[in-house]
Design a protein around this motif. Structure first.
Motif, short mmCIF file in Angstrom:
data_model
loop_
_atom_site.label_atom_id
_atom_site.label_comp_id
_atom_site.label_asym_id
_atom_site.label_seq_id
_atom_site.Cartn_x
_atom_site.Cartn_y
_atom_site.Cartn_z
N ARG A 40 0.79 -1.29 -0.13
CA ARG A 40 -0.14 0.11 0.07
C ARG A 40 0.76 1.19 0.07
N PHE A 41 0.59 1.98 -0.87
CA PHE A 41 1.56 3.19 -1.07
C PHE A 41 1.21 4.51 -0.15
N PHE A 42 2.17 4.97 0.58
CA PHE A 42 1.89 6.30 1.29
C PHE A 42 3.21 7.25 0.82
N SER A 43 3.23 7.05 -0.59
CA SER A 43 4.37 7.94 -1.32
C SER A 43 3.64 8.25 -2.86
N ILE A 44 4.19 9.18 -3.46
CA ILE A 44 3.68 9.42 -4.64
C ILE A 44 3.72 8.24 -5.61
N PRO A 45 2.98 8.14 -6.64
CA PRO A 45 1.77 9.20 -7.27
C PRO A 45 0.80 9.19 -6.23
N GLY A 46 0.01 10.31 -6.30
CA GLY A 46 -1.27 10.67 -5.56
C GLY A 46 -2.50 9.75 -5.76
N HIS A 47 -2.58 8.93 -6.85
CA HIS A 47 -3.67 8.05 -7.09
C HIS A 47 -3.58 6.73 -6.30
N LYS A 48 -2.16 6.33 -5.90
CA LYS A 48 -2.18 5.37 -4.89
C LYS A 48 -2.55 4.01 -5.34
N GLN A 49 -2.71 4.01 -6.97
CA GLN A 49 -3.34 2.76 -7.56
C GLN A 49 -4.82 2.48 -7.11
N ASN A 50 -5.51 3.55 -6.71
CA ASN A 50 -6.86 3.31 -6.36
C ASN A 50 -7.77 3.80 -7.51
N HIS A 51 -8.72 3.08 -7.90
CA HIS A 51 -9.90 3.11 -9.02
C HIS A 51 -10.83 4.02 -8.75
N ARG A 52 -10.75 4.28 -7.40
CA ARG A 52 -11.96 5.08 -6.65
C ARG A 52 -12.29 6.22 -7.30
N LEU A 53 -11.15 7.15 -7.62
CA LEU A 53 -11.00 8.60 -8.19
C LEU A 53 -11.21 8.62 -9.67
N VAL A 54 -10.22 8.10 -10.49
CA VAL A 54 -10.17 8.12 -11.89
C VAL A 54 -10.19 6.82 -12.58
N GLY A 55 -10.57 5.96 -12.05
CA GLY A 55 -10.64 4.53 -12.60
C GLY A 55 -9.52 3.75 -13.07
N PRO A 56 -9.54 2.86 -14.03
CA PRO A 56 -8.41 1.92 -14.11
C PRO A 56 -7.11 2.81 -14.85
N LEU A 57 -7.49 4.10 -15.17
CA LEU A 57 -6.50 4.83 -15.90
C LEU A 57 -5.04 4.66 -15.02
N VAL A 58 -5.08 4.43 -13.69
CA VAL A 58 -3.77 4.49 -12.94
C VAL A 58 -3.00 3.12 -12.90
N ASP A 59 -3.96 2.08 -13.51
CA ASP A 59 -3.19 0.78 -13.51
C ASP A 59 -1.79 0.58 -14.00
#
Length: 481
Positions: free
Chosen positions: A32-51
């Motif tokens: 689990r990331f507590f560093s950048i990037p700010g999306h932290k691999q989480n789909h909740r905000l911008v979806g799978p764009l961050v994969d």
């Protein structure tokens, strides 16, 4: 073999292997990331764009020295037969600017091919270098550029013994290549390095029926875009060099400083891993995959040549995988053909009035290429008209008149004037049809009526004019008198 490493590259690609491990850990919830990037691999905000968007620092690399990146870069240096390599996440643009900062000091002269990409021209501005232009030969039949003649470089070096380097782009955007061995001999006879922007040639040198890469042909430094012809992510590039440690002409410390000056402090681990994987792919599977690519290109060219008036140039000094389609004999407009292709669901790399360039790579297959060719043939026939004469793009034929050094013009006070009033003034801006991004007008050059007319012709035909302050070309930025 894991599904996400279908060709087993991870054993010879340390950064790629680290990316695979961390991707699996993130998916399983073990990291689990507590560093950048700010999306932290989480789909909740911008979806799978961050994969897959994993950082290098506090990500693929553990704290401390960058062991994995260093290992990956050293493997790439060995693959291309030199002693120095850096991976760039800023594309060939960053790599070209880095080498410009490494070869000279402000006010120094360099010999430069006029058909250089705008990224090298911006590197000259950043470094304060003064260009002496040399020009490629032009193919009279097709109006396309060849290589810069070694005799022209030798003559320029004779006239400018103070020059610090020779900078050329090879192969050209249309896949043509020149006598790099002759250019290297001319540069080395004058005691200066040959630097080659080979952005379109990342696949050269890994199969006998392709050209050797520029370093094997005598160049001292080579810039390549891994994302253009290899399966790397966008913005992936390499800067490779033979340095003074190996008896070369480039200082590794200057190269490091030049590279780090424009390098981001937050490089994408995913982009870097894709460079590492692409290098391993070339070394272990390149001969087979590049052979398949040659077969696809030959198949496409054979079908396209059956179209009356359509030409697919090739030659011994050309990239055998580059598909360049010339349309003047069909009367069809490449820009209108491109519109039809887009409506049919196909995007291609480049289109202007006379030329189409669909990029074929190792990622393509017969089904996709056949469908593309069928659509190209249909679109050309739908747009067919009277044959027209061959015309030369100003990107390949411009011979500038220098008013002041590029850096001086860049930092001078500018004003916007009507196009008619701009004729005879010194340009403060860079203007280029894009693609290919080769400047037709650069800071410090005199604006001529012919240049204005040619740029307006391209715009009227539907081509994109890039980098101009006024893309309509009603006004130009000039150096204030």
């Amino acid at each position: 073999m894991p599904r996400n490493d279908p060709l087993g590259l991870a054993d010879d690609a340390p950064l790629f292997a680290a990316w695979l491990r961390m991707t699996a850990d993130v998916t399983a919830g073990r990291t689990r990331f507590f560093s950048i990037p700010g999306h932290k691999q989480n789909h909740r905000l911008v979806g799978p764009l961050v994969d897959g968007d994993l950082p290098l620092y506090a990500g693929l690399e553990a704290p401390g020295p960058l062991a994995l990146l260093t290992d990956a870069e050293q493997r790439a240096a060995r693959a291309w037969g030199v002693d120095w390599c850096r991976f760039s996440v800023g594309g060939s643009t960053h790599a070209n600017q880095a080498v410009a900062l490494a070869v000279g000091r402000p006010g120094d002269t360099v010999i430069v091919s006029r058909t250089l990409h705008r990224s090298m021209l911006s590197g000259l501005i950043l470094a304060g270098l003064r260009p002496v232009w040399v020009y490629p030969e032009l193919d009279e039949q097709h109006g396309l550029p060849g290589g810069v003649p070694p005799a022209a470089v030798a003559e320029a070096l004779h006239r400018h013994p103070e020059a610090k380097a020779v900078l050329v782009g090879d192969p050209s955007y249309v896949g043509t290549s020149g006598d790099l061995e002759g250019l290297a001999d001319a540069a080395h006879a004058a005691g200066v390095p040959l630097v080659v922007d080979g952005a379109w040639a990342a696949h050269f040198g890994f199969r006998p029926d392709y050209p050797q890469h520029a370093l094997a042909r005598g160049a001292d430094a080579l810039v390549i875009s891994a994302h253009k012809t290899l399966p790397a992510m966008n913005q992936a590039a390499l800067l490779l060099a033979r340095t003074t440690r190996e008896g070369g002409l480039l200082d590794p410390a200057r190269l490091e400083r030049g590279f780090e000056t424009g390098h981001t402090t937050s490089p994408s681990g995913a982009v870097l891993a894709s460079i590492d994987a692409s290098r391993a792919l070339l070394q272990h599977h390149g001969e087979r995959l590049l052979g398949d690519l040659l077969g696809l290109r030959r198949r496409a060219a054979e079908k396209l040549r059956s179209v009356s008036g359509l030409e697919v140039p090739t030659g011994p000094a050309a990239d055998p995988a580059k598909l360049v389609i010339r349309l003047p004999g069909t009367g069809a407009s490449g820009l209108r053909v491109d519109q039809r292709l887009r409506a049919a669901g196909f995007t291609i790399e480049m289109a202007d009035r006379d030329t189409l360039i669909p990029m074929l790579t190792m990622a393509d297959d017969v089904v996709a290429v056949d469908a593309l060719v069928t659509s190209i043939v249909a679109a050309v026939e739908a747009e067919r008209g009277p044959a027209r004469p061959i015309s030369r793009s100003p990107a390949w034929s411009t011979v500038p008149v220098t008013g002041m050094a590029p850096r001086e013009a860049f930092f001078a006070t500018h004003e916007s004037v009507d196009a008619t009033a701009a004729v005879g003034r010194v340009s403060g801006e860079l203007v280029a049809p894009y693609p290919p991004g080769v400047p037709v007008l650069a800071p410090g050059e005199m604006i001529t009526a012919e240049t204005v007319d040619e740029l307006r012709r391209i715009a009227k035909e539907g081509g994109r004019i890039a980098y101009a302050a006024d893309p309509s070309l009603r006004t130009f930025q000039v150096v204030r008198d």
